[in-house]
Scaffold this motif. Sequence first.
Motif, short mmCIF file in Angstrom:
data_model
loop_
_atom_site.label_atom_id
_atom_site.label_comp_id
_atom_site.label_asym_id
_atom_site.label_seq_id
_atom_site.Cartn_x
_atom_site.Cartn_y
_atom_site.Cartn_z
N ARG A 70 0.76 -1.42 0.11
CA ARG A 70 -0.10 -0.18 0.00
C ARG A 70 0.82 1.14 0.01
N SER A 71 2.03 1.07 0.63
CA SER A 71 2.89 2.18 0.52
C SER A 71 4.38 1.47 0.84
N ARG A 76 0.40 -5.70 3.02
CA ARG A 76 -0.90 -6.50 3.69
C ARG A 76 -0.99 -7.77 2.65
N TYR A 77 -1.60 -8.71 3.17
CA TYR A 77 -1.67 -9.82 2.51
C TYR A 77 -3.31 -9.91 2.34
#
Length: 105
Positions: A70-71, A76-77
Amino acid sequence: MNPEITMIKAVVESATTLPPQHRRRILAALLGEPEKSRLITSKEACEILGISKPTLSDWAKKGRITPIRRSARSIRYAAAEVERLAREGDPRLGSNEAAIAQREG
């Protein structure tokens, strides 16, 4: 729409003690909408898989799991992918069904 479903929908929408994410999931299931892909943190993924963060990072580098960036610092997964890996398990360690059941329960 069925009157019973309309009534249940109204109850769920007005339930102030129900967390918003649970309310959305209940309404989506009630209305037959497909569930969006849930994203979970590295920490949550590690807990479900029963592995350390360095191992998770290694799996991502090897292509065993797909990280969603996301950045630069936010990774995330997909929960579905993590849960699939936990069900398959590591042949040396076995599956991690207990962690999946605890998360879903």
